[in-house]
Motif scaffolding. Structure first.
Motif, PDB file in Angstrom:
ATOM      1  N   ILE A  59      40.218   2.685  25.330  1.00 64.51           N
ATOM      2  CA  ILE A  59      41.206   2.381  26.361  1.00 64.51           C
ATOM      3  C   ILE A  59      40.638   2.714  27.737  1.00 64.51           C
ATOM      4  O   ILE A  59      40.200   3.837  27.983  1.00 64.51           O
ATOM      5  CB  ILE A  59      42.499   3.165  26.081  1.00 64.51           C
ATOM      6  N   LEU A  60      40.689   1.725  28.628  1.00 61.69           N
ATOM      7  CA  LEU A  60      40.088   1.888  29.945  1.00 61.69           C
ATOM      8  C   LEU A  60      41.059   2.419  30.992  1.00 61.69           C
ATOM      9  O   LEU A  60      40.667   3.159  31.871  1.00 61.69           O
ATOM     10  CB  LEU A  60      39.524   0.544  30.432  1.00 61.69           C
ATOM     11  N   MET A  61      42.316   2.018  30.924  1.00 65.07           N
ATOM     12  CA  MET A  61      43.283   2.332  31.966  1.00 65.07           C
ATOM     13  C   MET A  61      44.308   3.355  31.468  1.00 65.07           C
ATOM     14  O   MET A  61      44.738   3.296  30.316  1.00 65.07           O
ATOM     15  CB  MET A  61      44.025   1.067  32.404  1.00 65.07           C
ATOM     16  N   GLU A  62      44.722   4.258  32.359  1.00 63.38           N
ATOM     17  CA  GLU A  62      45.677   5.308  31.988  1.00 63.38           C
ATOM     18  C   GLU A  62      47.005   4.728  31.502  1.00 63.38           C
ATOM     19  O   GLU A  62      47.580   5.209  30.525  1.00 63.38           O
ATOM     20  CB  GLU A  62      45.925   6.249  33.170  1.00 63.38           C
ATOM     21  N   ASP A  63      47.514   3.696  32.190  1.00 62.69           N
ATOM     22  CA  ASP A  63      48.772   3.078  31.765  1.00 62.69           C
ATOM     23  C   ASP A  63      48.662   2.521  30.346  1.00 62.69           C
ATOM     24  O   ASP A  63      49.601   2.601  29.561  1.00 62.69           O
ATOM     25  CB  ASP A  63      49.190   1.957  32.724  1.00 62.69           C
ATOM     26  N   SER A  87      39.156   7.249  25.312  1.00 62.18           N
ATOM     27  CA  SER A  87      39.647   6.875  26.636  1.00 62.18           C
ATOM     28  C   SER A  87      38.545   7.070  27.654  1.00 62.18           C
ATOM     29  O   SER A  87      37.716   7.969  27.522  1.00 62.18           O
ATOM     30  CB  SER A  87      40.857   7.749  26.987  1.00 62.18           C
ATOM     31  N   TYR A  88      38.535   6.223  28.668  1.00 60.49           N
ATOM     32  CA  TYR A  88      37.592   6.388  29.766  1.00 60.49           C
ATOM     33  C   TYR A  88      38.122   7.418  30.743  1.00 60.49           C
ATOM     34  O   TYR A  88      39.327   7.560  30.925  1.00 60.49           O
ATOM     35  CB  TYR A  88      37.394   5.062  30.497  1.00 60.49           C
ATOM     36  N   ASN A  89      37.226   8.109  31.363  1.00 65.61           N
ATOM     37  CA  ASN A  89      37.482   9.046  32.453  1.00 65.61           C
ATOM     38  C   ASN A  89      38.247  10.294  32.016  1.00 65.61           C
ATOM     39  O   ASN A  89      39.435  10.256  31.728  1.00 65.61           O
ATOM     40  CB  ASN A  89      38.179   8.356  33.626  1.00 65.61           C
ATOM     41  N   GLU A  90      37.529  11.375  31.989  1.00 68.36           N
ATOM     42  CA  GLU A  90      38.060  12.692  31.623  1.00 68.36           C
ATOM     43  C   GLU A  90      39.110  13.144  32.634  1.00 68.36           C
ATOM     44  O   GLU A  90      38.909  13.061  33.847  1.00 68.36           O
ATOM     45  CB  GLU A  90      36.912  13.701  31.568  1.00 68.36           C
ATOM     46  N   GLY A 100      44.259  15.880  21.324  1.00 68.03           N
ATOM     47  CA  GLY A 100      43.101  15.811  22.215  1.00 68.03           C
ATOM     48  C   GLY A 100      42.476  14.436  22.121  1.00 68.03           C
ATOM     49  O   GLY A 100      42.245  13.931  21.030  1.00 68.03           O
ATOM     50  N   ILE A 101      42.244  13.820  23.255  1.00 65.19           N
ATOM     51  CA  ILE A 101      41.710  12.467  23.296  1.00 65.19           C
ATOM     52  C   ILE A 101      40.224  12.525  23.648  1.00 65.19           C
ATOM     53  O   ILE A 101      39.830  13.118  24.653  1.00 65.19           O
ATOM     54  CB  ILE A 101      42.454  11.610  24.352  1.00 65.19           C
ATOM     55  N   THR A 102      39.397  11.907  22.824  1.00 68.08           N
ATOM     56  CA  THR A 102      37.969  11.781  23.101  1.00 68.08           C
ATOM     57  C   THR A 102      37.795  10.929  24.343  1.00 68.08           C
ATOM     58  O   THR A 102      38.481   9.919  24.500  1.00 68.08           O
ATOM     59  CB  THR A 102      37.258  11.132  21.898  1.00 68.08           C
ATOM     60  N   THR A 103      36.890  11.334  25.225  1.00 63.94           N
ATOM     61  CA  THR A 103      36.677  10.581  26.452  1.00 63.94           C
ATOM     62  C   THR A 103      35.211  10.246  26.682  1.00 63.94           C
ATOM     63  O   THR A 103      34.310  10.953  26.224  1.00 63.94           O
ATOM     64  CB  THR A 103      37.187  11.353  27.689  1.00 63.94           C
ATOM     65  N   ILE A 104      35.017   9.144  27.402  1.00 64.50           N
ATOM     66  CA  ILE A 104      33.721   8.751  27.946  1.00 64.50           C
ATOM     67  C   ILE A 104      33.916   8.777  29.450  1.00 64.50           C
ATOM     68  O   ILE A 104      34.833   8.130  29.958  1.00 64.50           O
ATOM     69  CB  ILE A 104      33.331   7.331  27.511  1.00 64.50           C
ATOM     70  N   ARG A 136      36.790  14.964  20.918  1.00 63.86           N
ATOM     71  CA  ARG A 136      38.004  15.686  20.542  1.00 63.86           C
ATOM     72  C   ARG A 136      38.496  15.102  19.232  1.00 63.86           C
ATOM     73  O   ARG A 136      37.908  14.156  18.705  1.00 63.86           O
ATOM     74  CB  ARG A 136      39.045  15.576  21.659  1.00 63.86           C
ATOM     75  N   ASP A 137      39.575  15.611  18.731  1.00 65.17           N
ATOM     76  CA  ASP A 137      40.036  15.253  17.396  1.00 65.17           C
ATOM     77  C   ASP A 137      40.578  13.828  17.273  1.00 65.17           C
ATOM     78  O   ASP A 137      40.910  13.386  16.174  1.00 65.17           O
ATOM     79  CB  ASP A 137      41.086  16.237  16.901  1.00 65.17           C
TER      80      ASP A 137
END
Length: 139
Positions: A59-63, A87-90, A100-104, A136-137
């Motif tokens: 997922i790229l966008m927060e919304d 998700s993109y962007n920590e 917890g969401i894994t991020t790039i 993250r998990d």
């Protein structure tokens, strides 16, 4: 249980290869997905997205993250087991959403410092900014 961890490790290694391909080459996201044998679908309309087990949602966008999380909760799917999220962007909230969401995420500090230096030096060079994977998990 060993098969679960081996499969998860393979997904993580493939994801790292995908990130490396995106950062270090001019290939598009879809070419990298094809090169690493990812079955993928790019979707802009998340209101009608089908949430299904066995999928990884990048997922790229927060919304869009909010939309997908709502759909996962409605479907009563277990993140990190039945579906996975990247998700993109920590951001700090991604440490506590669900499990917890894994991020790039790009190195924004380096990006800002480099941009400021380039402005001062009137430089137009292209600079690769490193990306970091925070596991993250959810993956």
């Amino acid at each position: 249980m060993a098969n679960f961890f081996a499969a998860r490790l393979n997904r993580i290694l493939a994801l790292c290869a995908l990130i490396h391909a995106k950062v270090s080459s001019s290939s598009s996201d879809t070419n990298a997905c094809q090169n690493y044998a990812f079955d993928y679908k790019i979707t802009k309309d998340l209101d009608n997205i089908e949430i299904a087990t066995g999928r990884v949602y990048i997922i790229l966008m927060e919304d869009n993250l909010v939309t997908v999380v709502k759909k996962l909760l409605q479907a009563k799917l277990i993140v990190g087991q039945q579906v996975e999220i990247i998700s993109y962007n920590e951001t700090p909230i991604k440490e506590i959403i669900l499990i917890g969401i894994t991020t790039i995420s790009a190195d924004f500090k380096m990006m800002g410092e480099t941009a400021a230096k380039m402005i001062l030096e009137k430089s137009t060079q292209h600079v690769a900014v490193p990306f970091y994977l925070t596991l993250r998990d959810s993956l």
